[in-house]
Design a protein around this motif. Structure first.
Motif, PDB file in Angstrom:
ATOM      1  N   ASN A 355      -2.993 -17.005   3.426  1.00 26.65           N
ATOM      2  CA  ASN A 355      -2.586 -16.319   4.269  1.00 26.65           C
ATOM      3  C   ASN A 355      -1.473 -15.449   3.704  1.00 26.65           C
ATOM      4  O   ASN A 355      -0.753 -14.857   4.607  1.00 26.65           O
ATOM      5  N   LYS A 356      -1.188 -15.242   2.473  1.00 24.52           N
ATOM      6  CA  LYS A 356      -0.104 -14.623   1.708  1.00 24.52           C
ATOM      7  C   LYS A 356      -0.888 -12.997   1.390  1.00 24.52           C
ATOM      8  O   LYS A 356      -1.498 -13.007   0.623  1.00 24.52           O
ATOM      9  N   PRO A 357      -0.739 -12.164   2.094  1.00 21.32           N
ATOM     10  CA  PRO A 357      -1.098 -10.847   1.693  1.00 21.32           C
ATOM     11  C   PRO A 357      -0.580 -10.301   0.847  1.00 21.32           C
ATOM     12  O   PRO A 357       0.571 -10.244   0.472  1.00 21.32           O
ATOM     13  N   THR A 358      -1.178  -9.451  -0.113  1.00 20.85           N
ATOM     14  CA  THR A 358      -0.627  -8.652  -1.101  1.00 20.85           C
ATOM     15  C   THR A 358       0.242  -7.687  -0.808  1.00 20.85           C
ATOM     16  O   THR A 358      -0.042  -6.944   0.696  1.00 20.85           O
ATOM     17  N   VAL A 359       1.159  -7.196  -1.438  1.00 20.20           N
ATOM     18  CA  VAL A 359       2.161  -6.004  -0.885  1.00 20.20           C
ATOM     19  C   VAL A 359       1.879  -4.941  -1.880  1.00 20.20           C
ATOM     20  O   VAL A 359       1.942  -5.283  -3.123  1.00 20.20           O
ATOM     21  N   GLN A 360       1.551  -3.655  -1.390  1.00 21.29           N
ATOM     22  CA  GLN A 360       1.365  -2.489  -2.017  1.00 21.29           C
ATOM     23  C   GLN A 360       2.313  -1.521  -1.701  1.00 21.29           C
ATOM     24  O   GLN A 360       2.713  -1.182  -0.310  1.00 21.29           O
ATOM     25  N   PHE A 361       3.024  -0.774  -2.614  1.00 18.09           N
ATOM     26  CA  PHE A 361       3.890   0.456  -2.107  1.00 18.09           C
ATOM     27  C   PHE A 361       2.861   1.577  -2.616  1.00 18.09           C
ATOM     28  O   PHE A 361       2.524   1.894  -3.563  1.00 18.09           O
ATOM     29  N   PHE A 362       2.646   2.589  -1.629  1.00 18.95           N
ATOM     30  CA  PHE A 362       2.028   3.831  -1.971  1.00 18.95           C
ATOM     31  C   PHE A 362       2.940   4.959  -1.847  1.00 18.95           C
ATOM     32  O   PHE A 362       3.788   5.279  -0.820  1.00 18.95           O
ATOM     33  N   VAL A 363       3.154   5.713  -3.149  1.00 22.76           N
ATOM     34  CA  VAL A 363       4.435   6.491  -3.171  1.00 22.76           C
ATOM     35  C   VAL A 363       3.926   8.131  -3.555  1.00 22.76           C
ATOM     36  O   VAL A 363       3.184   8.211  -4.603  1.00 22.76           O
ATOM     37  N   SER A 364       4.196   9.010  -2.737  1.00 23.95           N
ATOM     38  CA  SER A 364       4.036  10.295  -3.200  1.00 23.95           C
ATOM     39  C   SER A 364       5.017  11.151  -3.679  1.00 23.95           C
ATOM     40  O   SER A 364       6.272  10.986  -2.999  1.00 23.95           O
ATOM     41  N   LEU A 365       4.993  11.569  -4.831  1.00 26.58           N
ATOM     42  CA  LEU A 365       6.197  12.321  -5.340  1.00 26.58           C
ATOM     43  C   LEU A 365       5.768  13.732  -5.715  1.00 26.58           C
ATOM     44  O   LEU A 365       4.649  13.962  -6.074  1.00 26.58           O
ATOM     45  N   THR A 366       6.963  14.671  -5.880  1.00 30.24           N
ATOM     46  CA  THR A 366       6.879  16.042  -5.994  1.00 30.24           C
ATOM     47  C   THR A 366       7.769  16.253  -7.346  1.00 30.24           C
ATOM     48  O   THR A 366       9.022  15.842  -7.241  1.00 30.24           O
ATOM     49  N   ARG A 367       7.161  17.005  -8.299  1.00 33.04           N
ATOM     50  CA  ARG A 367       7.938  17.295  -9.629  1.00 33.04           C
ATOM     51  C   ARG A 367       8.788  18.496  -9.070  1.00 33.04           C
ATOM     52  O   ARG A 367       8.516  19.538  -8.576  1.00 33.04           O
ATOM     53  N   LYS A 368      10.431  18.183  -9.261  1.00 36.27           N
ATOM     54  CA  LYS A 368      11.163  19.183  -8.842  1.00 36.27           C
ATOM     55  C   LYS A 368      11.147  20.384  -9.586  1.00 36.27           C
ATOM     56  O   LYS A 368      10.720  20.332 -10.833  1.00 36.27           O
TER      57      LYS A 368
END
Length: 368
Positions: A355-368
């Motif tokens: 019952n331990k879900p995986t943790v994911q980060f979805f990150v969207s970035l823009t080049r300055k």
């Protein structure tokens, strides 16, 4: 460090046949990826050529599924605005030991998935090398994608001499062991961003998916259960006289699953990219199919035989990810016995893990 690549080929323990969970996580990330591509196309005023890179592509169909979604999004964006379709350069990157051949055999099927309009306009190439180094000419990339890769470090951190019976962090452990891992992650991720900043055009986009952790405490059991089972399995083989204790003491995984604050800190400190979107998703990485039925390991109503199949499948997934590294250090001969013991230890932790879900980060970035 040994061989940092997934197990190639298409056999029982290959990554290609044990990456259904990664495919599901990629599906979870699809809305972020699609929106990021659309924003990039409009911001760049529909360029005549679009160069896309998938970093850490590994082997198998997942890479081409993600790339086909990116290409289709590009084509749809142009068609909706009545623009001439661009040429699209799709670059697949991973380390030189990666099994590119398995992926390239799927390219004809990939071309069949594409819309007729893009035939002859989409070009696929392989780019072997570490994404912690320069891979592309300056200011040449429009869109960069990387999924479930940046938790792998460029090397095993220094200062782990006291981590003798563990392959990763484990409670209890000395604070300096954790600090060594965190320091290596910060160095590597900052380097990754700096290299991509050189290669990406102004207003170019990146979409990154991390294996992360929810717990602020890096020694929380949620953060290292799979690796603890590998440590215990190796110690079993030491007791059996199959593996030398000194070999276990000298082996550590080049892995780190950061929390959100650690990811944000590096991005903001490096300074080349702006965060557009940062989402945390709790997903399920482990499941298997029996006939047409998908069985998930958080199902509380599984009978004993189904539980065993889920445990066996989870073992195969971990084996497909770690076997090349383990075999490079300990030798191929012990792999079957090692993962027999891994299956045993996983079964002992099953009620805790399922019952331990995986943790994911979805990150969207823009080049300055």
């Amino acid at each position: 460090m040994g061989v940092l690549s997934m197990k190639g080929g298409d056999g029982e323990h290959s990554y290609a046949n044990n990456s259904e969970g990664q495919k599901r996580l990629a599906s979870d990330a699809k809305p972020v990826v699609v929106e990021t591509v659309k924003e990039m196309i409009v911001k760049m005023n529909f360029p005549g050529c679009v160069k896309v890179a998938d970093l850490g592509c590994s082997s198998g169909e997942n890479t081409l599924l993600v790339m086909s979604e990116i290409v289709d999004t590009i084509i749809t964006s142009y068609q909706q605005k009545g623009k001439n379709l661009p040429e699209i350069n799709c670059c697949l990157n991973d380390l030189p030991d990666n099994d590119f051949n398995t992926t390239f055999k799927l390219v004809p099927a990939f071309h069949k998935l594409l819309k007729m309009d893009v035939k002859g306009k989409c070009f696929i190439s392989g780019v072997p090398g570490s994404f912690y180094s320069r891979l592309f000419p300056s200011k040449s990339l429009h869109f960069v994608h990387s999924s479930l890769c940046l938790h792998w470090l460029s090397k095993v951190p220094k200062g782990l001499e006291d981590n003798k019976k563990n392959v990763y962090l484990r409670s209890p452990c000395l604070p300096n062991v954790y600090k060594s891992y965190l320091s290596q992650f910060k160095h590597d991720f900052s380097l990754f961003l700096r290299m991509r900043a050189d290669e990406t055009v102004s207003n170019g986009r990146m979409a990154l998916t991390f294996v992360g952790r929810k717990a602020l405490d890096p020694l929380s059991q949620d953060c290292f259960q799979n690796w603890s089972s590998i440590s215990d399995s190796l110690l079993d083989l030491v007791s059996e006289g199959i593996v030398k204790e000194s070999d276990v003491a000298s082996f550590n995984l080049p892995f780190y699953n950061p929390d959100e604050s650690e990811v944000r800190e590096v991005i903001e400190s490096e300074g080349s990219f702006e965060i557009n979107n940062f989402e945390t998703i709790f997903g399920l990485l482990f499941s298997y199919k029996t006939g047409r039925t998908e069985v998930k390991d958080d199902d509380n109503n599984l009978d004993q035989s189904c539980q065993f199949e889920v445990i066996r499948k989870r073992t195969s997934i971990i084996r497909s990810i770690t076997e090349p590294m383990l075999a490079a250090h300990f030798g191929d001969a012990i792999m079957d016995r090692l993962f027999e013991r891994y299956t045993y230890h996983l079964s002992q932790r099953y009620d805790t893990l399922r019952n331990k879900p995986t943790v994911q980060f979805f990150v969207s970035l823009t080049r300055k």
